[in-house]
Design an enzyme around this catalytic site. Structure first.
Site, mmCIF file in Angstrom:
data_model
loop_
_atom_site.group_PDB
_atom_site.id
_atom_site.type_symbol
_atom_site.label_atom_id
_atom_site.label_comp_id
_atom_site.label_asym_id
_atom_site.label_seq_id
_atom_site.Cartn_x
_atom_site.Cartn_y
_atom_site.Cartn_z
ATOM 1 N N ASP A 137 0.844 -1.202 0.000
ATOM 2 C CA ASP A 137 0.000 0.000 0.000
ATOM 3 C C ASP A 137 0.879 1.252 0.000
ATOM 4 O O ASP A 137 0.641 2.193 0.757
ATOM 5 C CB ASP A 137 -0.960 -0.018 1.197
ATOM 6 C CG ASP A 137 -2.112 0.968 1.016
ATOM 7 O OD1 ASP A 137 -2.351 1.402 -0.138
ATOM 8 O OD2 ASP A 137 -2.768 1.289 2.012
ATOM 9 N N LYS A 139 1.844 4.582 -1.031
ATOM 10 C CA LYS A 139 1.134 5.730 -1.613
ATOM 11 C C LYS A 139 1.530 6.971 -0.822
ATOM 12 O O LYS A 139 2.073 6.867 0.294
ATOM 13 C CB LYS A 139 -0.374 5.517 -1.561
ATOM 14 C CG LYS A 139 -0.925 5.329 -0.164
ATOM 15 C CD LYS A 139 -2.427 5.212 -0.181
ATOM 16 C CE LYS A 139 -2.980 4.913 1.204
ATOM 17 N NZ LYS A 139 -4.411 4.805 1.254
ATOM 18 N N ASN A 142 0.795 7.405 2.888
ATOM 19 C CA ASN A 142 1.491 6.550 3.853
ATOM 20 C C ASN A 142 2.955 6.931 4.020
ATOM 21 O O ASN A 142 3.747 6.145 4.531
ATOM 22 C CB ASN A 142 1.384 5.082 3.432
ATOM 23 C CG ASN A 142 0.014 4.517 3.729
ATOM 24 O OD1 ASN A 142 -0.727 5.081 4.534
ATOM 25 N ND2 ASN A 142 -0.350 3.427 3.075
ATOM 26 N N ASP A 155 2.615 2.915 8.161
ATOM 27 C CA ASP A 155 1.406 2.139 7.928
ATOM 28 C C ASP A 155 1.648 0.834 7.163
ATOM 29 O O ASP A 155 1.547 0.777 5.938
ATOM 30 C CB ASP A 155 0.363 2.999 7.181
ATOM 31 C CG ASP A 155 -1.036 2.466 7.425
ATOM 32 O OD1 ASP A 155 -1.159 1.261 7.716
ATOM 33 O OD2 ASP A 155 -1.994 3.241 7.321
ATOM 34 N N THR A 172 -4.582 0.921 -2.965
ATOM 35 C CA THR A 172 -5.395 2.110 -3.187
ATOM 36 C C THR A 172 -5.442 2.373 -4.691
ATOM 37 O O THR A 172 -4.404 2.300 -5.367
ATOM 38 C CB THR A 172 -4.766 3.300 -2.417
ATOM 39 O OG1 THR A 172 -4.638 2.907 -1.049
ATOM 40 C CG2 THR A 172 -5.625 4.537 -2.522
HETATM 41 P P1 AMP Z 1 -2.975 6.987 10.864
HETATM 42 O O1 AMP Z 1 -4.114 6.650 11.761
HETATM 43 O O2 AMP Z 1 -1.798 6.117 11.002
HETATM 44 O O3 AMP Z 1 -3.421 7.183 9.435
HETATM 45 O O4 AMP Z 1 -2.459 8.424 11.340
HETATM 46 C C1 AMP Z 1 -3.282 9.562 11.216
HETATM 47 C C2 AMP Z 1 -2.414 10.792 11.043
HETATM 48 O O5 AMP Z 1 -1.620 10.994 12.207
HETATM 49 C C3 AMP Z 1 -1.408 10.700 9.901
HETATM 50 O O6 AMP Z 1 -1.981 11.035 8.696
HETATM 51 C C4 AMP Z 1 -0.342 11.685 10.352
HETATM 52 O O7 AMP Z 1 -0.735 13.000 10.067
HETATM 53 C C5 AMP Z 1 -0.349 11.514 11.857
HETATM 54 N N1 AMP Z 1 0.678 10.563 12.286
HETATM 55 C C6 AMP Z 1 0.552 9.226 12.404
HETATM 56 N N2 AMP Z 1 1.688 8.669 12.823
HETATM 57 C C7 AMP Z 1 2.565 9.682 12.987
HETATM 58 C C8 AMP Z 1 3.935 9.748 13.403
HETATM 59 N N3 AMP Z 1 4.600 8.647 13.732
HETATM 60 N N4 AMP Z 1 4.538 10.948 13.449
HETATM 61 C C9 AMP Z 1 3.848 12.062 13.095
HETATM 62 N N5 AMP Z 1 2.563 12.073 12.703
HETATM 63 C C10 AMP Z 1 1.926 10.894 12.644
#
Ligand code: AMP
Length: 287
Positions: A137, A139, A142, A155, A172
């Protein structure tokens, strides 16, 4: 779920900072591990949601795969723990956030930036493939950037550790390889395809087969309806690399090793992984 690396981790080990993101299953917070002062991102996933969507196995696989990966361009999953209501992933903090937003603001990247990201991603994916991990995935959404602007693959929700051909439909739309759409079985070459899509997207600002409706996007991918809009910003070298990755026959796609050796990459890519040493020191303090 297998036992976490250190059973006794809990929320009380962290000072919780600002909310930095959210997904279907929970929220992401900036946090500081109290003893070491190490800054991390905590992904808090609600068990109720996992149950509702039947995602337990999915998360278990994601944790197992991501925790075993240690590469400067792969977001580190340091550890995880759980309580009655939540599973918490302790992740490397990517301070500059989503590459998606950076590209949206910039419109398109320069050849130097695009080549640097593509080289880093090729290196990270080659590392994953050596461990028999296919991401499946890859993209824009991610990919995250750390404080130094180093790209991080995040991810691993669709990743799989396998040598055999796989048949699960995943990914996707804009990044789907023809063999994934046809359902004839896929292997690690789906990541090479997605890298070609990304390279195009970095340089032109949108993925190559994208049209309004989903069915026509899929049709364009299967027809290999690949065109390069005329612009002085994209050189023939970049187009050559993209054309060698976006090849219908998955066995003929350029290997990741050859991506790193491609003349356009050699000419344009800046140094990658330059902060490994510092990162290793910090990591050692936390775990
Ligand atoms: P996710 O649920 O993994 O899609 O995370 C949602 C959002 O949180 C992402 O689109 C990023 O903006 C932010 N995010 C997730 N993991 C991190 C990380 N390790 N460091 C900084 N921002 C993060």
């Amino acid at each position: 779920m297998a036992a976490p690396a250190r059973q006794e981790w809990s929320m009380s080990d962290f000072e919780i900072g600002k909310h930095i993101g959210g997904g279907k299953f929970g929220k992401v917070y900036l946090a500081r591990e109290k003893q070491s002062g190490y800054v991390v991102a905590l992904k808090v996933i609600y068990k109720e949601k996992l149950e509702k969507y039947g995602f337990h196995d999915h998360l278990r696989r994601e944790i197992k795969i991501q925790q075993a990966l240690d590469h400067p361009n792969v977001l580190r999953l340091f550890t995880w723990f759980h309580d009655e209501d939540r599973v918490v992933l302790v992740l490397e903090y990517a301070a500059r956030g989503e590459l998606y937003k950076v590209l949206q603001t910039a419109g398109r990247f320069t050849e130097r930036t695009a080549a640097t990201y593509v080289a880093s991603l090729a290196d990270a994916l080659a590392y994953c493939h050596k461990k028999h991990v296919i991401h499946r995935d890859i993209k824009l959404e991610n990919l995250l950037l750390d404080i130094k602007g180093q790209i991080k693959i995040a991810d691993f929700g669709w990743a799989v550790q396998s040598n055999a051909k796989r048949h699960t439909f995943c990914g996707t739309i804009d990044y789907l390889a023809p063999e994934m759409i046809k359902g004839t079985g896929h292997d690690r070459a789906v990541d090479n395809w997605a890298l070609g899509i990304l390279c195009y997207e970095f340089l032109y600002g949108s993925p190559p087969f994208q049209v309004e409706d989903l069915e026509n996007t899929l049709r364009r991918i299967l027809r290999m309806d690949l065109t390069f809009p005329s612009t002085p910003y994209v050189s023939s070298g970049a187009k050559d690399l993209i054309s060698k990755l976006l090849v219908k026959d998955s066995s003929k796609r350029l290997s990741l090793e050859d991506v790193m050796k491609h003349p356009w990459i050699k000419k344009n890519a800046g140094p990658s992984g330059s902060c490994i040493k510092q990162r290793e020191v910090k990591k050692a303090k936390f775990i």
